[in-house]
Scaffold this active site. Structure first.
Site, PDB file in Angstrom:
ATOM      1  N   TYR A  51      34.683 -46.273  15.962  1.00 22.86           N
ATOM      2  CA  TYR A  51      33.785 -45.235  16.413  1.00 22.86           C
ATOM      3  C   TYR A  51      33.359 -44.150  15.351  1.00 22.86           C
ATOM      4  O   TYR A  51      32.229 -43.862  15.299  1.00 22.86           O
ATOM      5  CB  TYR A  51      34.424 -44.450  17.626  1.00 22.86           C
ATOM      6  CG  TYR A  51      34.686 -45.525  18.738  1.00 22.86           C
ATOM      7  CD1 TYR A  51      33.675 -45.676  19.727  1.00 22.86           C
ATOM      8  CD2 TYR A  51      36.035 -46.120  19.033  1.00 22.86           C
ATOM      9  CE1 TYR A  51      33.821 -46.543  20.922  1.00 22.86           C
ATOM     10  CE2 TYR A  51      36.019 -46.975  20.047  1.00 22.86           C
ATOM     11  CZ  TYR A  51      34.754 -47.203  21.099  1.00 22.86           C
ATOM     12  OH  TYR A  51      34.964 -48.021  22.035  1.00 22.86           O
ATOM     13  N   ASN A  91      25.085 -46.790  27.557  1.00 17.93           N
ATOM     14  CA  ASN A  91      23.777 -47.425  26.916  1.00 17.93           C
ATOM     15  C   ASN A  91      23.435 -48.548  27.783  1.00 17.93           C
ATOM     16  O   ASN A  91      24.212 -49.564  28.470  1.00 17.93           O
ATOM     17  CB  ASN A  91      24.519 -48.326  25.724  1.00 17.93           C
ATOM     18  CG  ASN A  91      24.929 -49.650  25.864  1.00 17.93           C
ATOM     19  OD1 ASN A  91      23.918 -50.367  26.044  1.00 17.93           O
ATOM     20  ND2 ASN A  91      26.052 -49.764  25.826  1.00 17.93           N
ATOM     21  N   CYS A 144      28.187 -53.727  21.576  1.00 17.35           N
ATOM     22  CA  CYS A 144      29.152 -52.446  21.696  1.00 17.35           C
ATOM     23  C   CYS A 144      30.660 -53.074  21.786  1.00 17.35           C
ATOM     24  O   CYS A 144      31.563 -52.383  21.765  1.00 17.35           O
ATOM     25  CB  CYS A 144      28.776 -51.835  23.047  1.00 17.35           C
ATOM     26  SG  CYS A 144      28.424 -52.899  24.473  1.00 17.35           S
ATOM     27  N   HIS A 145      30.715 -54.249  21.979  1.00 18.02           N
ATOM     28  CA  HIS A 145      32.167 -54.807  22.082  1.00 18.02           C
ATOM     29  C   HIS A 145      32.646 -54.993  20.733  1.00 18.02           C
ATOM     30  O   HIS A 145      33.919 -55.362  20.425  1.00 18.02           O
ATOM     31  CB  HIS A 145      32.118 -56.322  22.895  1.00 18.02           C
ATOM     32  CG  HIS A 145      31.049 -57.320  22.212  1.00 18.02           C
ATOM     33  ND1 HIS A 145      29.691 -57.443  22.601  1.00 18.02           N
ATOM     34  CD2 HIS A 145      31.581 -58.209  21.256  1.00 18.02           C
ATOM     35  CE1 HIS A 145      29.460 -58.323  21.639  1.00 18.02           C
ATOM     36  NE2 HIS A 145      30.206 -58.726  20.927  1.00 18.02           N
ATOM     37  N   GLU A 158      33.996 -64.457  18.703  1.00 16.57           N
ATOM     38  CA  GLU A 158      33.347 -64.320  17.658  1.00 16.57           C
ATOM     39  C   GLU A 158      34.165 -63.787  16.471  1.00 16.57           C
ATOM     40  O   GLU A 158      33.856 -64.260  15.231  1.00 16.57           O
ATOM     41  CB  GLU A 158      32.226 -63.320  17.741  1.00 16.57           C
ATOM     42  CG  GLU A 158      32.218 -62.380  18.669  1.00 16.57           C
ATOM     43  CD  GLU A 158      31.013 -61.426  18.678  1.00 16.57           C
ATOM     44  OE1 GLU A 158      30.696 -60.407  18.234  1.00 16.57           O
ATOM     45  OE2 GLU A 158      29.911 -62.027  19.681  1.00 16.57           O
TER      46      GLU A 158
END
Length: 100
Positions: A39, A62, A70-71, A97
């Site tokens: 962050y 968001n 955002c993950h 991923e």
DNA sequence: ATCATGACTAATG
DNA sequence: CCATTAGCCATGA
């Protein structure tokens, strides 16, 4: 319907996004697949070093939930952090991923 | 302008 | 490892 939901519904237009929010979203969108950032990293990229909490606020409301990765934003200590869609989903995405 | 909120972070016990 | 404390910042009411 909770207040938060109303707020979210209210900002579904980029026009309602503040500069900070836009920068944060762009920064997050800039995170390559398989990579993760803290962050703090995003905060700095957004032009407000130290605004890690504010970053959390943005990602939390968001309107581009799955659109923006955002993950890929986790805590500086390597913890999973949080996810408005449920930590389970976040973990799964990361495992897919990042771990790869 | 002031207050409360939170997906943060670092330090301490 | 967990709980608490204190600092930090943007946002909405």
């Amino acid at each position: 319907m909770t207040k938060k939901e109303i707020y979210r519904n209210k900002i579904k237009n980029t026009s309602d996004l503040t500069k900070f929010q836009k920068k944060v979203l762009l920064a997050v969108l800039g995170i390559p697949r398989g990579e993760v950032r803290s962050y703090s990293w995003v905060a700095g990229k957004a032009g407000s070093p130290g605004a890690s909490r504010a970053v959390g606020q943005v990602l939390k409301i968001n309107p581009y939930a799955p659109q923006v990765p955002c993950h890929r934003v986790i805590s500086s200590d390597g913890s999973i952090g949080g996810y408005s869609g449920g930590l389970t989903r976040k973990r799964r995405l990361l495992k897919k991923e990042e771990l790869k």
